[in-house]
Each structure stands twice: as C-alpha cells, then as structure tokens.
Design a protein around this motif. Structure first.
Motif, PDB file in Angstrom:
ATOM      1  N   GLU A 175      -8.020 -29.806 -26.234  1.00 34.15           N
ATOM      2  CA  GLU A 175      -8.864 -30.402 -27.263  1.00 34.15           C
ATOM      3  C   GLU A 175      -8.002 -31.096 -28.318  1.00 34.15           C
ATOM      4  N   LEU A 176      -6.910 -30.460 -28.728  1.00 30.58           N
ATOM      5  CA  LEU A 176      -6.019 -31.100 -29.701  1.00 30.58           C
ATOM      6  C   LEU A 176      -5.411 -32.373 -29.121  1.00 30.58           C
ATOM      7  N   GLY A 180      -5.706 -36.719 -30.206  1.00 33.51           N
ATOM      8  CA  GLY A 180      -4.589 -37.605 -30.502  1.00 33.51           C
ATOM      9  C   GLY A 180      -3.287 -36.919 -30.877  1.00 33.51           C
ATOM     10  N   TYR A 181      -3.250 -35.596 -30.877  1.00 34.69           N
ATOM     11  CA  TYR A 181      -2.009 -34.892 -31.193  1.00 34.69           C
ATOM     12  C   TYR A 181      -1.070 -34.948 -29.994  1.00 34.69           C
ATOM     13  N   ASP A 182       0.231 -35.114 -30.272  1.00 39.23           N
ATOM     14  CA  ASP A 182       1.204 -35.007 -29.196  1.00 39.23           C
ATOM     15  C   ASP A 182       1.768 -33.585 -29.189  1.00 39.23           C
ATOM     16  N   LYS A 189       2.872 -28.180 -31.617  1.00 35.69           N
ATOM     17  CA  LYS A 189       3.822 -27.092 -31.897  1.00 35.69           C
ATOM     18  C   LYS A 189       3.895 -26.805 -33.389  1.00 35.69           C
ATOM     19  N   ASP A 190       3.925 -27.859 -34.195  1.00 31.71           N
ATOM     20  CA  ASP A 190       3.968 -27.691 -35.651  1.00 31.71           C
ATOM     21  C   ASP A 190       2.695 -27.030 -36.160  1.00 31.71           C
ATOM     22  N   LEU A 191       1.544 -27.454 -35.655  1.00 30.81           N
ATOM     23  CA  LEU A 191       0.281 -26.844 -36.072  1.00 30.81           C
ATOM     24  C   LEU A 191       0.262 -25.354 -35.738  1.00 30.81           C
ATOM     25  N   VAL A 192       0.698 -25.022 -34.514  1.00 27.23           N
ATOM     26  CA  VAL A 192       0.694 -23.616 -34.077  1.00 27.23           C
ATOM     27  C   VAL A 192       1.672 -22.803 -34.904  1.00 27.23           C
ATOM     28  N   ARG A 193       2.835 -23.354 -35.162  1.00 27.13           N
ATOM     29  CA  ARG A 193       3.855 -22.658 -35.941  1.00 27.13           C
ATOM     30  C   ARG A 193       3.337 -22.330 -37.343  1.00 27.13           C
TER      31      ARG A 193
END
Length: 79
Positions: free
Chosen positions: A61-62, A66-68, A73-77
């Motif tokens: 979904e992310l 449009g997220y790469d 990884k940054d969002l999850v972190r």
C-alpha cells in the motif's frame, strides 16, 4: 487407505490452504487502503514476524502511494 488416497487428501488440503491464504491477502489489501501512512508503518514494524502477509500488504500500500524502499524504511524506523 491406499497411497494415492493419502496423496489426494494431502493435495486437497494444500489447495484449500492456498485458497485461504489468497482470501486473507485480499482482506489485508482491502484493510490497508483506509489506513494512514503512519499506521501502515506501524503495521510493518509490529507485524513483520507474526503476520508477514499483513505486513506485506501494508508495504504494498505504501509503494502504491509513491513511497520507495528507502522512504518506507525511514517511516518504519520512526514508527
């Protein structure tokens, strides 16, 4: 019960399991569309080990938003 009877039962059970997994994947995919980006990141972070299919649906979904990979990884972190 003969050998081929057992093979048939095992094959039938495997087919049922695949169908159920496909249904779960569709439910997860539908669920993710209504979640915010931060909720999706938390799902990926928290469910990766216990429900990899759900975490994968959140990841997809992310990506569809449009997220790469690095941005995810940054969002999850930071979740």
């Amino acid at each position: 019960m003969g050998f081929w009877d057992v093979v048939g039962k095992v094959a039938g059970a495997a087919v049922n399991e695949v169908k159920e997994a496909g249904q779960r994947a569709q439910v997860y995919k539908a669920e993710m569309g209504s979640r915010s980006d931060s909720e999706l990141a938390r799902i990926i972070k928290n469910d990766r080990g216990s429900s990899p299919m759900r975490a994968g649906a959140a990841m997809q979904e992310l990506k569809s938003r449009g997220y790469d990979q690095e941005e995810i990884k940054d969002l999850v972190r930071n979740a």
